[in-house]
Design a protein around this motif. Structure first.
Motif, short mmCIF file in Angstrom:
data_model
loop_
_atom_site.label_atom_id
_atom_site.label_comp_id
_atom_site.label_asym_id
_atom_site.label_seq_id
_atom_site.Cartn_x
_atom_site.Cartn_y
_atom_site.Cartn_z
N UNK A 35 13.42 -30.75 14.91
CA UNK A 35 12.97 -31.96 15.59
C UNK A 35 14.04 -33.05 15.49
N UNK A 36 14.69 -33.15 14.34
CA UNK A 36 15.75 -34.14 14.16
C UNK A 36 16.92 -33.86 15.09
N UNK A 37 17.18 -32.58 15.29
CA UNK A 37 18.28 -32.17 16.18
C UNK A 37 18.02 -32.63 17.62
N UNK A 38 16.76 -32.65 18.01
CA UNK A 38 16.39 -33.06 19.37
C UNK A 38 16.29 -34.57 19.50
N UNK A 39 16.13 -35.26 18.38
CA UNK A 39 16.01 -36.71 18.38
C UNK A 39 17.40 -37.35 18.27
N UNK A 40 17.42 -38.66 17.98
CA UNK A 40 18.69 -39.39 17.94
C UNK A 40 19.28 -39.47 16.54
N UNK A 41 18.80 -38.63 15.62
CA UNK A 41 19.27 -38.68 14.24
C UNK A 41 20.78 -38.37 14.19
N UNK A 42 21.52 -39.30 13.61
CA UNK A 42 22.98 -39.21 13.59
C UNK A 42 23.51 -38.68 12.25
N UNK A 43 22.81 -39.02 11.16
CA UNK A 43 23.27 -38.60 9.83
C UNK A 43 22.10 -38.08 9.00
N UNK A 44 22.33 -36.96 8.34
CA UNK A 44 21.38 -36.40 7.37
C UNK A 44 21.96 -36.61 5.98
N UNK A 45 21.14 -37.16 5.08
CA UNK A 45 21.60 -37.37 3.70
C UNK A 45 20.65 -36.67 2.74
N UNK A 46 21.20 -35.87 1.85
CA UNK A 46 20.39 -35.29 0.78
C UNK A 46 20.09 -36.39 -0.23
N UNK A 47 18.80 -36.55 -0.55
CA UNK A 47 18.41 -37.45 -1.62
C UNK A 47 17.57 -36.67 -2.61
N UNK A 48 18.14 -36.45 -3.77
CA UNK A 48 17.47 -35.68 -4.82
C UNK A 48 17.31 -36.60 -6.03
N UNK A 49 16.08 -36.95 -6.35
CA UNK A 49 15.83 -37.91 -7.43
C UNK A 49 15.68 -37.24 -8.80
N UNK A 50 15.78 -35.92 -8.84
CA UNK A 50 15.57 -35.17 -10.07
C UNK A 50 16.68 -35.42 -11.10
#
Length: 282
Positions: free
Chosen positions: A250-265
């Motif tokens: 879905x993100x690929x079809x939307x306008x999402x420009x950057x993916x960031x991993x956020x791991x709080x562990x």
């Protein structure tokens, strides 16, 4: 002899070009970035060493939520030395009203395209009145950002999805903010935990979401809309409750420009490589 050397050089150039053009994976086409909060403890002790860790993971896209005692210029120099780009700069809400020009200057010094706020200060439940005032502040700052070639984003944390007039307070915020000035960063965990479907929300606002935090939640953990998750319940992507393939498509079809991993562990340094491996094979 000369023509043979030329052919070899052309072949080598083609191989290099093909290698550089190889996507990260089939679904996630480019290597995702990382949020500095993921390695907050390490950054607090050793900024250059932590940037080296990030580069060693193959990550060159960074969202900074803190400068960890460095000036923007000092941080930019450290990033440049390692070929890492700060694409998004996270700040506290109050700064968009108190220091808008300074914030935008720091963002430009860092080389960031996006400026992001991740929390609306409030006591108790969020209210429509709070959202209305927030929209006014966001529109004002977002206009300033756009005039300087930057994009302002707001990152959800869960309390925005309280019911309001057949929708949610998030819908109210989206309606009251000008799409020209205000975009959003979806935290998929803090969309899912309050009972929302990240895919549905991406489909509803395909042009508003420009950034995304990739975070998974340990199986069995109950949802809430308070923006609070015990650190140990942040798990490697693909091992928790969220439907990562559906969300990423879905993100690929939307306008999402950057993916960031956020791991709080506390085990983030071990889990991030696991998450990268998972994303690459999708």
């Amino acid at each position: 002899m000369k023509s043979g050397i030329i052919k070899v050089l052309i072949l080598c150039a083609a191989i290099v070009s093909t290698t550089q053009a190889q996507p990260f994976g089939k679904t996630v086409r480019k290597t995702p970035g990382i949020v500095s909060y993921t390695l907050r403890d390490s950054f607090g002790k050793d900024v250059p060493g932590t940037l080296d860790k990030i580069k060693a993971m193959g990550i060159t896209d960074l969202e900074l939520s803190n400068l960890f005692g460095k000036t923007a210029a000092e941080m930019r120099a450290l990033l440049n030395e390692r070929g890492i780009k700060c694409s998004s700069y996270g700040i506290d809400y109050k700064l968009i009203n108190e220091q808008p020009d300074s914030v935008l200057q720091r963002a430009k010094t860092l080389g960031a395209q996006y400026v992001r706020v991740a929390w609306i200060p409030h006591q108790g439940k969020a209210t429509p009145e709070l959202i209305q005032q927030t929209a006014t502040d966001f529109n004002k700052f977002g206009k300033l950002a756009k005039e300087q070639g930057l994009t302002f984003c707001y990152h959800n944390h869960g309390y925005e999805f309280q019911p309001y007039e057949g929708g949610t307070l998030f819908d109210l915020l989206a309606k009251q903010t000008n799409p020209e000035y205000v975009s959003f960063e979806m935290d998929i965990a803090w969309t899912y935990l309050p009972g929302q479907n990240p895919v549905t929300l991406l489909n509803k606002y395909p042009k508003r979401f420009r950034l995304m935090h990739l975070k998974d939640v340990r199986k069995g953990v109950a949802g809430n809309d308070e923006g609070k998750l015990a650190a140990e319940n942040s798990v490697a992507l693909g091992t928790g409750q969220l439907d990562m393939p559906a969300i990423l498509k879905a993100a690929q079809k939307a306008a999402v420009d950057h993916l960031y991993i956020e791991d709080e562990s506390p085990a983030a340094e071990q889990q991030v490589p696991q998450s990268l491996s998972y994303l690459k094979q999708l």
